[in-house]
Design an enzyme around this catalytic site. Structure first.
Site, PDB file in Angstrom:
ATOM      1  CD  GLU A   1      -2.147   2.024   1.375  1.00 21.08           C
ATOM      2  OE1 GLU A   1      -1.783   2.834   0.484  1.00 21.08           O
ATOM      3  OE2 GLU A   1      -2.429   2.353   2.524  1.00 21.08           O
TER       4      GLU A   1
ATOM      5  CB  CYS B   1      -1.474   6.529   1.440  1.00 22.80           C
ATOM      6  SG  CYS B   1      -2.722   5.675   2.383  1.00 22.80           S
TER       7      CYS B   1
HETATM    8  P1  NAI Z   1       9.233   4.505   4.479  1.00 18.48           P
HETATM    9  O1  NAI Z   1       8.513   3.796   3.390  1.00 18.48           O
HETATM   10  O2  NAI Z   1      10.717   4.439   4.445  1.00 18.48           O
HETATM   11  O3  NAI Z   1       8.741   3.952   5.911  1.00 18.48           O
HETATM   12  C1  NAI Z   1       7.550   3.238   6.128  1.00 18.48           C
HETATM   13  C2  NAI Z   1       7.829   2.072   7.054  1.00 18.48           C
HETATM   14  O4  NAI Z   1       8.775   1.200   6.447  1.00 18.48           O
HETATM   15  C3  NAI Z   1       8.429   2.437   8.412  1.00 18.48           C
HETATM   16  O5  NAI Z   1       7.924   1.566   9.407  1.00 18.48           O
HETATM   17  C4  NAI Z   1       9.906   2.144   8.212  1.00 18.48           C
HETATM   18  O6  NAI Z   1      10.585   1.872   9.408  1.00 18.48           O
HETATM   19  C5  NAI Z   1       9.830   0.920   7.349  1.00 18.48           C
HETATM   20  N1  NAI Z   1      11.049   0.638   6.576  1.00 18.48           N
HETATM   21  C6  NAI Z   1      11.950   1.517   6.066  1.00 18.48           C
HETATM   22  N2  NAI Z   1      12.937   0.859   5.416  1.00 18.48           N
HETATM   23  C7  NAI Z   1      12.660  -0.463   5.505  1.00 18.48           C
HETATM   24  C8  NAI Z   1      13.285  -1.644   5.030  1.00 18.48           C
HETATM   25  N3  NAI Z   1      14.424  -1.598   4.320  1.00 18.48           N
HETATM   26  N4  NAI Z   1      12.708  -2.832   5.289  1.00 18.48           N
HETATM   27  C9  NAI Z   1      11.559  -2.906   5.992  1.00 18.48           C
HETATM   28  N5  NAI Z   1      10.920  -1.825   6.472  1.00 18.48           N
HETATM   29  C10 NAI Z   1      11.460  -0.611   6.232  1.00 18.48           C
HETATM   30  O7  NAI Z   1       8.699   5.992   4.450  1.00 18.48           O
HETATM   31  P2  NAI Z   1       9.161   7.309   5.243  1.00 18.48           P
HETATM   32  O8  NAI Z   1      10.606   7.548   5.059  1.00 18.48           O
HETATM   33  O9  NAI Z   1       8.629   7.258   6.598  1.00 18.48           O
HETATM   34  O10 NAI Z   1       8.360   8.413   4.417  1.00 18.48           O
HETATM   35  C11 NAI Z   1       8.761   8.766   3.096  1.00 18.48           C
HETATM   36  C12 NAI Z   1       7.594   9.037   2.202  1.00 18.48           C
HETATM   37  O11 NAI Z   1       6.837   7.838   2.100  1.00 18.48           O
HETATM   38  C13 NAI Z   1       6.597  10.063   2.693  1.00 18.48           C
HETATM   39  O12 NAI Z   1       6.984  11.361   2.366  1.00 18.48           O
HETATM   40  C14 NAI Z   1       5.352   9.634   1.956  1.00 18.48           C
HETATM   41  O13 NAI Z   1       5.374  10.160   0.653  1.00 18.48           O
HETATM   42  C15 NAI Z   1       5.479   8.129   1.866  1.00 18.48           C
HETATM   43  N6  NAI Z   1       4.676   7.435   2.887  1.00 18.48           N
HETATM   44  C16 NAI Z   1       3.497   6.882   2.505  1.00 18.48           C
HETATM   45  C17 NAI Z   1       2.677   6.284   3.430  1.00 18.48           C
HETATM   46  C18 NAI Z   1       1.381   5.686   3.031  1.00 18.48           C
HETATM   47  O14 NAI Z   1       0.442   5.733   3.806  1.00 18.48           O
HETATM   48  N7  NAI Z   1       1.286   5.062   1.873  1.00 18.48           N
HETATM   49  C19 NAI Z   1       3.020   6.244   4.846  1.00 18.48           C
HETATM   50  C20 NAI Z   1       4.322   6.794   5.163  1.00 18.48           C
HETATM   51  C21 NAI Z   1       5.100   7.378   4.190  1.00 18.48           C
END
Ligand code: NAI
Ligand code: MG
Length: 497
Positions: A266, A300
């Site tokens: 997602e 999102c």
């Molecule tokens: P991210 O995608 O890096 O983090 C989301 C989750 O993934 C967190 O729990 C993080 O600890 C985990 N994660 C990070 N690297 C990982 C890895 N290698 N393996 C497993 N899990 C990992 O996103 P971030 O840096 O928090 O936000 C960046 C951008 O992502 C935001 O500006 C936004 O555009 C988008 N985002 C979208 C979301 C949604 O609801 N679809 C939610 C959060 C962020």
């Protein structure tokens, strides 16, 4: 005696924290200190200041959680579905009973206004209620092989499931993944985001108190690279539900591929809200404001593009600007209408997008700058922002900003509205405002998105499947679809005559 939200809020503002918040991982039905002994801090975005520390997990902690989940797998998977359902229903009851505490912690850890956090807690309770019932309704099929054969299928739990949770809806995203996984008979290891670890821990504890056997639901906190990566690449994990950014999602899918583990992704969105000339402009302006300024736009499925008929463009933007400029910024626990963004990092990302739009000469009609809580001068706020007349190929119309920034894209006819709506790499949701029933359903048919809202953005609830197309991901959460994601079908064909 249960305490009120106000008593927790008072405690926070007078002491700078809340006593007895969870610190350790929740593994095998117990609080477990991190193997490395390392802790990390979580921040209050409304003040921009750390208020609590929690376990910095690593591969060793993940290994412990895998062991706990493995040893609980048989008991949980073989339990009568109605007994599983009863535990989920009890968890829903406890979530409601403890909702004041959960909402305060969610608001404090994420920054969102308390009223929104209360809504999220209610949503989490609904998820457990809904999947409590679904646990009873899971069934297979029989196949028409003829008189001498018996053919049937049976859903089986897929196994250990990993849940990577983002920071924008920490509790409700955890709930919407964990509840159907448990209903299907799977075990769970969840890794909440590093800026919002607390409510997932509280949820695991609630589930345990509701009667969930030890080890069925585990939570390991820590960073993505240190705690998330070893989880998603673990051979014992059979399904990963990931909510977050596109690049991390791609990474997770690549890691899972090594073990032929299924993934449900997602990812982001750049969702359009299409307003036709015959729309009720009061409903449309309120809808657009909710769609982009709730949770300071960190959703999102935020409606981040207003795609509007040129004939009403000026009037609608004027109405929206007038209402937006009355939104009261403030600390989430002061029940503000508009809260801070979740982290300094996210604030800088948003400001970067808006600064670049300004440099390209785009017209910022309101907001456009960082801000602070007017009461204290603190916190990571970004003013509600509108950028008008954004060309379809401009980065501001293409890239997910994940902040309170609405871009406006006028159109001349329905075909152009559709081109603009479908003209990004994403396909998560779309909103349509019109009084023309046929136009609404023509657009709904032709829009490339996982879900469409007509005349009420965010209409629906846990009953409605949710997920994306294109770079927004694949697989569907919520609804009965979500339970299917956690099942694998076994079919049996037998000669009996
Ligand atoms: P991210 O995608 O890096 O983090 C989301 C989750 O993934 C967190 O729990 C993080 O600890 C985990 N994660 C990070 N690297 C990982 C890895 N290698 N393996 C497993 N899990 C990992 O996103 P971030 O840096 O928090 O936000 C960046 C951008 O992502 C935001 O500006 C936004 O555009 C988008 N985002 C979208 C979301 C949604 O609801 N679809 C939610 C959060 C962020
Ligand atoms: Mg925090």
């Amino acid at each position: 005696m249960t305490r009120t939200a106000d008593s927790y809020i008072e405690e926070y503002f007078s002491s700078g924290t809340i006593a007895d918040l969870p610190r350790d991982h929740f593994i095998g039905g117990a609080w477990v200190a991190p193997a490395s002994g390392q802790m990390m801090e979580t921040f209050d975005p409304g003040k921009g200041r750390a208020y609590h520390s929690f376990a910095a997990g690593n591969a060793e902690d993940i290994e412990r959680a895998i062991k706990a989940a493995s040893s609980a797998e048989k008991e949980w998977g073989r339990m009568k579905p109605s007994a599983r359902g009863a535990i989920l229903a009890k968890a829903a009851e406890l979530i409601r009973k403890e909702s004041a505490y959960l909402a305060v912690v969610e608001s404090l850890d994420s920054g969102k206004p308390l009223g929104e956090a209360e809504g999220d807690v209610g949503g989490a309770a609904r998820a457990f209620e809904y999947y409590a019932a679904a646990a009873n309704a899971l069934q297979g099929e029989s196949f028409p092989l003829g008189h001498d054969y018996l053919g049937y299928s049976q859903p089986e739990p897929v196994g250990i499931t990993a849940h990577i949770i983002p920071w924008n809806f920490p509790l409700s995203t955890a709930a919407r993944g964990i509840a159907p996984a448990l209903a299907a008979g799977c075990t769970v290891i969840a890794k909440p985001a590093e800026t919002t670890p607390l409510t997932a821990l509280l949820l695991a504890d609630i589930l345990f108190r509701a009667g969930l056997p030890a080890g069925v639901c585990n939570v390991v906190t820590g960073t993505g690279p240190e705690a998330g990566a070893p989880l998603v690449k673990h051979r014992a994990v059979r399904h990963v539900t990931f909510t977050g950014s596109v690049p991390t999602g791609i990474n997770v899918m690549r890691e899972a591929a090594e073990n032929v583990t299924r993934v449900l992704l997602e990812l982001g969105g750049k969702s359009p809200v299409i307003v036709l000339a015959d729309a009720d402009l009061d409903a449309a302006s309120d809808g657009v404001i909710g769609a982009i300024y709730e949770n300071a736009g960190q959703i999102c499925s935020a409606g981040s593009r207003l795609v509007v008929d040129r004939r009403i463009h000026g009037e609608l933007v004027e109405r929206i600007v007038a209402k937006v400029e009355t939104l009261e910024l403030g600390h989430g626990l002061k029940r503000s209408q508009f809260g801070p963004v979740n982290s300094q990092l996210q604030l800088d990302r948003i400001a970067g997008h808006v600064d670049r739009a300004r440099e390209r000469g785009l017209s910022i009609v309101t907001g456009g700058n960082k801000a602070t809580d007017p009461a204290t001068g603190e916190g990571w706020f970004f003013a509600p922002t509108i950028i008008d007349n954004v060309p379809a190929d401009d980065p501001a119309a293409q890239e997910e900003i994940f902040g309170p920034v609405l871009v406006v894209q006028p159109f001349d006819d329905e075909a152009e509205a559709l081109d603009i709506a479908n003209g990004t790499a994403f396909g998560l949701v779309a909103g349509i405002y019109t009084s023309d029933f046929s136009a609404a359903h023509r657009l709904a048919r032709d829009i490339d998105a996982g879900q469409v809202f007509i005349n009420e953005y965010f209409a629906g609830g846990i009953e409605v499947p949710f997920g994306g197309n294109k770079h927004s991901g694949f697989g569907r959460e919520k609804g009965l679809e979500a339970v299917k994601a956690y099942c694998r079908i076994k079919s049996v064909a037998a000669r009996i005559g």
